[in-house]
Design a protein around this motif. Structure first.
Motif, PDB file in Angstrom:
ATOM      1  N   ASP A  68      72.808 -30.730  89.991  1.00  0.00           N
ATOM      2  CA  ASP A  68      74.049 -29.878  89.416  1.00  0.00           C
ATOM      3  C   ASP A  68      73.134 -29.606  88.213  1.00  0.00           C
ATOM      4  O   ASP A  68      73.639 -28.566  87.856  1.00  0.00           O
ATOM      5  N   ILE A  69      72.411 -30.662  87.367  1.00  0.00           N
ATOM      6  CA  ILE A  69      72.294 -29.810  85.661  1.00  0.00           C
ATOM      7  C   ILE A  69      70.770 -29.723  85.993  1.00  0.00           C
ATOM      8  O   ILE A  69      70.590 -29.139  84.821  1.00  0.00           O
ATOM      9  N   VAL A  70      70.469 -31.266  85.502  1.00  0.00           N
ATOM     10  CA  VAL A  70      69.393 -31.377  85.293  1.00  0.00           C
ATOM     11  C   VAL A  70      67.661 -30.085  85.321  1.00  0.00           C
ATOM     12  O   VAL A  70      67.350 -29.496  85.239  1.00  0.00           O
ATOM     13  N   TRP A  71      68.662 -30.262  87.091  1.00  0.00           N
ATOM     14  CA  TRP A  71      67.581 -29.309  87.783  1.00  0.00           C
ATOM     15  C   TRP A  71      67.558 -27.657  87.528  1.00  0.00           C
ATOM     16  O   TRP A  71      66.178 -27.444  86.971  1.00  0.00           O
ATOM     17  N   PRO A  72      68.409 -27.551  87.930  1.00  0.00           N
ATOM     18  CA  PRO A  72      69.103 -26.145  88.081  1.00  0.00           C
ATOM     19  C   PRO A  72      68.861 -25.485  86.643  1.00  0.00           C
ATOM     20  O   PRO A  72      68.216 -24.323  86.221  1.00  0.00           O
ATOM     21  N   LEU A  73      68.895 -26.291  85.248  1.00  0.00           N
ATOM     22  CA  LEU A  73      68.849 -25.610  84.372  1.00  0.00           C
ATOM     23  C   LEU A  73      67.216 -25.524  83.652  1.00  0.00           C
ATOM     24  O   LEU A  73      66.798 -25.558  83.151  1.00  0.00           O
ATOM     25  N   VAL A  74      66.174 -26.704  84.295  1.00  0.00           N
ATOM     26  CA  VAL A  74      65.158 -27.143  83.923  1.00  0.00           C
ATOM     27  C   VAL A  74      65.162 -25.506  84.887  1.00  0.00           C
ATOM     28  O   VAL A  74      63.906 -24.699  84.108  1.00  0.00           O
ATOM     29  N   VAL A  75      65.263 -24.834  85.884  1.00  0.00           N
ATOM     30  CA  VAL A  75      64.514 -23.851  86.610  1.00  0.00           C
ATOM     31  C   VAL A  75      64.892 -22.787  85.749  1.00  0.00           C
ATOM     32  O   VAL A  75      64.487 -21.089  85.645  1.00  0.00           O
ATOM     33  N   LEU A  76      66.556 -22.655  85.873  1.00  0.00           N
ATOM     34  CA  LEU A  76      66.707 -21.393  84.489  1.00  0.00           C
ATOM     35  C   LEU A  76      65.881 -21.591  83.155  1.00  0.00           C
ATOM     36  O   LEU A  76      65.474 -20.169  82.916  1.00  0.00           O
ATOM     37  N   LEU A  77      65.324 -22.633  82.586  1.00  0.00           N
ATOM     38  CA  LEU A  77      64.151 -22.655  81.403  1.00  0.00           C
ATOM     39  C   LEU A  77      63.142 -21.478  81.891  1.00  0.00           C
ATOM     40  O   LEU A  77      62.468 -20.736  80.963  1.00  0.00           O
ATOM     41  N   CYS A  78      62.833 -22.170  82.959  1.00  0.00           N
ATOM     42  CA  CYS A  78      61.699 -21.476  84.006  1.00  0.00           C
ATOM     43  C   CYS A  78      61.668 -20.106  83.819  1.00  0.00           C
ATOM     44  O   CYS A  78      60.286 -19.671  83.546  1.00  0.00           O
ATOM     45  N   ALA A  79      62.852 -19.658  84.372  1.00  0.00           N
ATOM     46  CA  ALA A  79      62.645 -18.591  85.226  1.00  0.00           C
ATOM     47  C   ALA A  79      62.917 -17.798  83.151  1.00  0.00           C
ATOM     48  O   ALA A  79      62.338 -16.136  83.202  1.00  0.00           O
ATOM     49  N   TRP A  80      63.656 -18.343  82.192  1.00  0.00           N
ATOM     50  CA  TRP A  80      63.963 -17.198  81.455  1.00  0.00           C
ATOM     51  C   TRP A  80      62.258 -17.362  80.553  1.00  0.00           C
ATOM     52  O   TRP A  80      62.058 -16.555  79.990  1.00  0.00           O
ATOM     53  N   VAL A  81      61.321 -18.056  80.157  1.00  0.00           N
ATOM     54  CA  VAL A  81      59.868 -17.999  80.125  1.00  0.00           C
ATOM     55  C   VAL A  81      59.449 -17.368  80.562  1.00  0.00           C
ATOM     56  O   VAL A  81      58.062 -16.425  80.086  1.00  0.00           O
ATOM     57  N   THR A  82      59.262 -17.427  82.138  1.00  0.00           N
ATOM     58  CA  THR A  82      58.192 -16.648  83.046  1.00  0.00           C
ATOM     59  C   THR A  82      58.592 -14.980  82.544  1.00  0.00           C
ATOM     60  O   THR A  82      57.418 -14.369  82.153  1.00  0.00           O
ATOM     61  N   THR A  83      59.730 -14.697  81.989  1.00  0.00           N
ATOM     62  CA  THR A  83      60.035 -13.432  81.903  1.00  0.00           C
ATOM     63  C   THR A  83      59.340 -13.178  79.933  1.00  0.00           C
ATOM     64  O   THR A  83      59.458 -11.992  80.305  1.00  0.00           O
ATOM     65  N   ARG A  84      59.348 -14.311  79.347  1.00  0.00           N
ATOM     66  CA  ARG A  84      58.234 -14.202  78.383  1.00  0.00           C
ATOM     67  C   ARG A  84      56.890 -13.901  78.264  1.00  0.00           C
ATOM     68  O   ARG A  84      55.881 -13.378  77.538  1.00  0.00           O
ATOM     69  N   ILE A  85      56.156 -14.725  79.559  1.00  0.00           N
ATOM     70  CA  ILE A  85      54.695 -15.116  79.284  1.00  0.00           C
ATOM     71  C   ILE A  85      54.818 -14.671  80.354  1.00  0.00           C
ATOM     72  O   ILE A  85      52.831 -14.204  79.966  1.00  0.00           O
ATOM     73  N   ALA A  86      54.751 -13.950  81.368  1.00  0.00           N
ATOM     74  CA  ALA A  86      53.899 -13.154  82.353  1.00  0.00           C
ATOM     75  C   ALA A  86      54.952 -11.303  82.401  1.00  0.00           C
ATOM     76  O   ALA A  86      55.849 -12.146  83.419  1.00  0.00           O
ATOM     77  N   PRO A  87      54.268  -9.877  82.680  1.00  0.00           N
ATOM     78  CA  PRO A  87      54.739  -8.678  83.256  1.00  0.00           C
ATOM     79  C   PRO A  87      55.318  -9.463  84.675  1.00  0.00           C
ATOM     80  O   PRO A  87      54.246  -9.670  85.194  1.00  0.00           O
ATOM     81  N   ALA A  88      55.873  -8.072  84.708  1.00  0.00           N
ATOM     82  CA  ALA A  88      56.508  -8.281  86.089  1.00  0.00           C
ATOM     83  C   ALA A  88      55.706  -7.760  86.500  1.00  0.00           C
ATOM     84  O   ALA A  88      54.631  -6.771  86.403  1.00  0.00           O
ATOM     85  N   PRO A  89      55.194  -8.113  88.277  1.00  0.00           N
ATOM     86  CA  PRO A  89      53.950  -7.300  88.870  1.00  0.00           C
ATOM     87  C   PRO A  89      54.308  -6.192  89.900  1.00  0.00           C
ATOM     88  O   PRO A  89      56.025  -6.208  89.052  1.00  0.00           O
ATOM     89  N   GLU A  90      53.879  -6.004  90.758  1.00  0.00           N
ATOM     90  CA  GLU A  90      54.044  -4.979  91.551  1.00  0.00           C
ATOM     91  C   GLU A  90      55.132  -4.909  92.086  1.00  0.00           C
ATOM     92  O   GLU A  90      55.045  -6.603  93.162  1.00  0.00           O
ATOM     93  N   PRO A  91      56.411  -4.134  91.968  1.00  0.00           N
ATOM     94  CA  PRO A  91      56.900  -5.260  93.409  1.00  0.00           C
ATOM     95  C   PRO A  91      56.359  -5.216  94.721  1.00  0.00           C
ATOM     96  O   PRO A  91      55.592  -4.735  95.063  1.00  0.00           O
ATOM     97  N   LEU A  92      57.131  -6.656  95.428  1.00  0.00           N
ATOM     98  CA  LEU A  92      56.856  -6.681  96.693  1.00  0.00           C
ATOM     99  C   LEU A  92      57.034  -5.640  97.465  1.00  0.00           C
ATOM    100  O   LEU A  92      58.201  -5.688  97.638  1.00  0.00           O
TER     101      LEU A  92
END
Length: 291
Positions: free
Chosen positions: A35-59
């Motif tokens: 409930d704490i570690v795993w979701p926090l890591v995933v949310l941080l990864c999502a935040w970093v993803t928005t900054r290092i990888a531009p959104a691809p063409e829509p699925l």
């Protein structure tokens, strides 16, 4: 592509639920991990993803006619209900025999028992094989149910999302868990939760919902339903079956992860990375339970 506002709402909701659980005394190792570690890591990864990888063409959205999509969703919904009942039964909430379904589960369990994976093979058969075949017979295509060509930056994103579980894997091995056990645990969790849950929820349900509603609505719908689907687990783990703690547990873990994995699928255009992340984190429970 989805808005950053939704990720912010997800983070705030997670934070409030975690604070509530900690105030109510939920500080056991399972709660901290799931409930704490795993979701926090995933949310941080999502935040970093928005900054290092531009959104691809829509699925691409499914191109089938609306009545066929609705029929596919009905089939998927039936399997979600059936597998949810099995989960509730597994956590001691009920005992139910369903003609046709229960013998099918017993068949899958007998296949898996020969390799020590009765429950895992049962999950794979009931979450992937049967519903997947039926939905494809109703017109779904592989590229529309989580197996499209990968989007850009897949290597960079894989390294980011798998770095944390990889480090914990190394720690578990350093503490004495054998690499063979870790590989077996990973295989089990790929079958039991990784590909099974990601295929049913993100590959089938989420992609079909996107044909009928906006992407944001589909993301939140499948995430909330994914949380409710885990009712048996949350009910059995909440002290004194406290409803408020169950809801907080459900949101902070399953709803957050369900949203994040569907979001990651959109970013990578494929369920392979969500599957890998899901299975890698789940296998850590086996690893550290063995140390």
């Amino acid at each position: 592509m989805t808005s950053k506002r939704s990720l912010t709402v997800l983070l705030i909701g997670w934070l409030l639920c975690v604070c509530f659980m900690l105030v109510r005394g939920r500080a056991d190792i399972v709660t901290i991990g799931t409930d704490i570690v795993w979701p926090l890591v995933v949310l941080l990864c999502a935040w970093v993803t928005t900054r290092i990888a531009p959104a691809p063409e829509p699925l691409a959205r499914p191109t089938d006619a609306r009545p066929r999509i609705i029929l596919q969703l009905v089939v998927i919904g039936i399997f979600i209900i059936l597998t949810g009942l099995r989960g509730a039964q597994g956590h001691g909430l009920m005992t139910v025999w369903i003609p046709g379904w229960s013998p099918l589960l017993a068949f899958f369990a007998s296949l898996g028992s020969h390799i020590g994976m009765a429950s895992d093979v049962t999950n794979f058969g009931s979450y992937v094989v049967v519903p997947g075949i039926l939905v494809m017979l109703l017109g779904a295509r592989l590229g529309e149910i989580g197996f499209a060509r990968f989007g850009p930056n897949i290597g960079r994103l894989s390294a980011l999302w798998l770095a944390f579980p990889a480090v914990l894997w190394a720690i578990a091995i350093a503490r004495g868990v054998s690499p063979g056990f870790m590989i077996f645990a990973l295989i089990r969790n790929v079958l039991s939760n990784g590909i099974s849950e990601e295929f049913l929820w993100r590959g089938l349900l989420f992609t079909r919902l996107r044909a009928l509603v906006s992407t944001e609505t589909a993301l939140w719908t499948q995430a909330v339903l994914f949380g409710l689907w885990h009712f048996g687990y949350d009910y059995s783990s909440a002290p004194h079956h406290d409803l408020a703690l169950m809801v907080a547990d459900m949101f902070s873990s399953q709803v957050v992860l369900g949203y994040a994995f569907a979001w990651l699928m959109l970013r990578t255009r494929n369920i392979v990375l969500p599957t890998a992340v899901h299975a890698a984190f789940d296998s850590l429970g086996d690893a550290f339970g063995a140390t």
